[in-house]
Enzyme design. Sequence first.
Site: not given
Length: 463
Positions: A278, A320-323, A360, A391-392, A421
């Site tokens: 996190g 547990e680093p991801g980002r 995101r 289309c949004e 992500y």
Amino acid sequence: MSRSAHPAGPRHADVLPEGHYAAPPADLNALDAKVWAQTVTRDADGVLTVAGLRVTDLAEQYGTPAYILDEADFRSRARAWRTAFGTDADVFYAGKAFLSRAVVRWLHEEALNLDVCSGGELATALSAGMPADRIAFHGNNKSTEEIRRAVEAGVGRIVLDSFQEIVRVAHIAQSLGKRQRVQIRITVGVEAHTHEFIATAHEDQKFGIPLAGGQAAEAVRRALQLDGLELIGIHSHIGSQIFDMSGFEVAAHRVVGLLKDIRDEHGVELPEIDLGGGLGIAYTSDDDPREPHEIAKALSEIVTRECEAARLATPRISVEPGRAIVGPTAFTLYEVGTVKPLDGLRTYVSVDGGMSDNIRTALYDAEYSVALASRTSDAEPMLSRVVGKHCESGDIVVRDAFLPADLAPGDLIAVPATGAYCRSMASNYNHVLRPPVVAVKDGEARVIVRRETEEDLLRLDVG
Ligand SMILES: *Cc1c(COP(=O)(O)O)cnc(C)c1O
């Protein structure tokens, strides 16, 4: 301090807090090292380069949009975490941030461990040669089949997330004649937001077993009784894109409190605690992330202090680093298709990707930066919104950013800090093809995840 929305914050906000985009940067061509991968710079003629490669050449060879990933940067961040935590701790890279077989091999070579949270991630890890005992298996609803495969493969730990799962994993392990190493994921009543945290008695979320009301203690009681399980520790993950270490302080205090209760009740000192991931990165120049060595020092001091107070031997810590490892290492390269000024509002810049390659912004109200990449410009700053081709109307990549007023179709723009992500959450919305991931290092580029093709789409559609 600028507003930074929490991932759980408002979606599609129409109104931004005042001053959010008040001041254009002094130099639109400047590259803030905080948000760009380490080897990114500009050539003498203004073209953005990475690992010595010009983005104009990369676009020509691999097409756009494309995720361009700086392998040396990935390895150096992985190594920095590994070195900072030393041999008394374990670093598990959170595979959900971005996983491919090349990434698994880099992690293996840099001596990191790996978190997976599905059969697909487990298969990727094993197929690229990650030793099973260095894999942790997460998730709040692992299927029986996934659990069986994980136990059979011999994963180093399964992180138990519910009372049902305690029994399920024990049963499967026993039927395979094994004793599975497990941790129990608890929720400690800490909600970590980007720049603050809230300590509460309860946490209203799907993950983990609440510490509140004695539930976590009961989970430990049951796990200790089951022959198929070897309970090695307690797990806590408090949030994402966190800059403030005080949330970890409260979490560690509460986890160690549980370890003490376990010792007092069962006479066992669990040897490990996992404080999750996190840790935040810089998406814009307003973000100030901590370095791995500061984080390691802070966490180890907190845990040591809490354990001394509880007269417990200090357990082995894992994180547990991801980002924080992969996020800053990549940028997305887009080609501008249309430029639409709306009088008195802003200019809409449409690119050839969008919410299918970066969800995101729409999902979390996330902020990004952007830069003109195929050249520099001396034109005036123009308040812009970078949007995709879907289309949004919520299909926004960068909500508010300044780009030069002479921006034109055919220009390449780059959005930094899209390593985490983005590809891992990419979709096929509108049957748009998912972009490739191109790894670059020392003047060489290679595709590590290829671009999706229309044949790929049609192969799944069996008529
Ligand atoms: C998502 C997650 C992580 C990684 O979070 P980052 O914000 O990418 O560091 C780590 N541990 C668990 C259990 C997670 O769910």
